[in-house]
Design an enzyme around this catalytic site. Sequence first.
Site, PDB file in Angstrom:
ATOM      1  N   LYS A  71       0.845  -1.204   0.000  1.00 17.50           N
ATOM      2  CA  LYS A  71       0.000   0.000   0.000  1.00 17.50           C
ATOM      3  C   LYS A  71       0.877   1.250   0.000  1.00 17.50           C
ATOM      4  O   LYS A  71       1.918   1.282   0.667  1.00 17.50           O
ATOM      5  CB  LYS A  71      -0.917  -0.032   1.230  1.00 17.50           C
ATOM      6  CG  LYS A  71      -1.954   1.087   1.270  1.00 17.50           C
ATOM      7  CD  LYS A  71      -2.881   0.916   2.469  1.00 17.50           C
ATOM      8  CE  LYS A  71      -3.890   2.033   2.582  1.00 17.50           C
ATOM      9  NZ  LYS A  71      -4.793   1.864   3.743  1.00 17.50           N
ATOM     10  N   SER A 146      -9.651   2.087   3.018  1.00 18.26           N
ATOM     11  CA  SER A 146      -8.786   2.840   2.119  1.00 18.26           C
ATOM     12  C   SER A 146      -7.813   1.956   1.339  1.00 18.26           C
ATOM     13  O   SER A 146      -7.172   2.410   0.408  1.00 18.26           O
ATOM     14  CB  SER A 146      -7.990   3.871   2.928  1.00 18.26           C
ATOM     15  OG  SER A 146      -7.162   3.222   3.889  1.00 18.26           O
ATOM     16  N   SER A 170      -9.973  -0.482   7.183  1.00 20.22           N
ATOM     17  CA  SER A 170      -9.459  -0.265   5.826  1.00 20.22           C
ATOM     18  C   SER A 170      -8.804  -1.479   5.179  1.00 20.22           C
ATOM     19  O   SER A 170      -8.435  -1.430   4.012  1.00 20.22           O
ATOM     20  CB  SER A 170      -8.470   0.900   5.821  1.00 20.22           C
ATOM     21  OG  SER A 170      -9.150   2.107   6.000  1.00 20.22           O
TER      22      SER A 170
END
EC number: 6.3.5.7
Length: 480
Positions: A71, A146, A170
Amino acid sequence: MDYFNETIASLHQKLVAKQISAAELTQETLTNIHQLNPEINAFITINDKAHIDDEEVVADRPLQAIPVAIKDNILTKGLKTTAGSQMLANFQPIYSATVAQKILAAGMVNIGKTNMDEFAMGSSTETSHFGITKNPWNTNKVPGGSSGGSAAAVACGQVLAALGTDTGGSIRQPASFNGIFGIKPTYGRVSRWGVIAFSSSLDQVGVMSRHVADSAQVLQAMSGFDQHDNTSADLPVPDYSQIKANVKGLKVAVPEEFMGEGIDAGVREQVQRGIKLLEDNGAIVDTVKLPHAQYAVQVYYIIASSEASSNLQRYDGIRYGFRAQDVRNLEDVYIKSRSEGFGDEVKRRIMLGTFALSAGYFDAYFNKAAQVRTLIIEDFNKIFADYDLIVGPTSPTTAFDIGSRIDDPLVMYMNDILTIPANLAGLPAASVPVGMADGMPVGLQMIAKPFAEQTIFNAAQLVENETNFLQQRPQIGGQN
């Protein structure tokens, strides 16, 4: 390389047996990512320099030469790290986060950085400066957020495993939306050093993969104490790969609050099917109450926004990051750089947090939220005095349409109503796919006692075995 027919273990065997070389695996993975990324937009930066010499893959290094996606709020030396923001659009870190160092030391190959909501603030990966990520099961739907880029990259077969971060759900919510497994470990199990901070008392790095066992292997490699992070726990790390798909005698609690109003009928039906599966295999299931869970969203948005307002002060147009050009004085530099560098959702949360921390409102908001957080922790402690696992839906709905909620922050914030309590209490939690509703995947959430990740892996493995969900393929990537 068709990742839909592989696990880390099966791929490792092929590498050891020289049926495929490490260099071939890296190249085939990059080719597939380039092929699918224009449609899915799971990656912000593809690491085309990811090169591996054809070193011999040895039997006792199970993660050696396995590509992994990271990420884009986790620092990677020499590879751009943007946090999905204009503010850091060209930021080149000079060191790597501890979690990145650990998985690379285990032999994994950083294949690229995945798309995300800006500074991890969002539930749909629609707030990214680098465009929207799409859900591989239906490209009109969001992948969740996210960590939507990491989830989509795994779901469409670009990688076997990806790192995400989870501040209020997330990892778990996008795992649910994409029909994959995602785990957030206990707060402190994994170092946060080198992870771009959103909310320091809630953020935690975790893993996403199609197979439960794959996440277990990666989580084991990146767990443990880190002297750079004084919130990391100095406790031995178990061998998570020793999974026993057995729930006989396991005491499972289902909170009334997780199955009440607001949960889609199709989601509830699939989750109940998952709970019955646990029961049929010997688990003891009871209904319980989490009385203060109803306040979790309000508590979370005060605490998380307050910590974000503090953490994001450093982006001022002076030291590093985006700097506005059309400025006349120092005040202009601050105001214009932050106004142009941050997106609307980030600004909204900075303002909310700054207000909650301001002199006249600190006691009324932040202090009160911290007190209610303690009540939520006590609720969990009471349940875990008698039970091993808490289960329920991961999200109240399946993946929603792109654009349908982005203009209504309150509706968007309620997406995380079921995942937030575990973050507030610092507990390990995961989402495992249990079925489909309205043509989209549904996740079953599992929450365990602190540092009892193994309990989650064992129960999730049973669900994976019994549902055969992984035989289904998404629309994009899965049809080959």
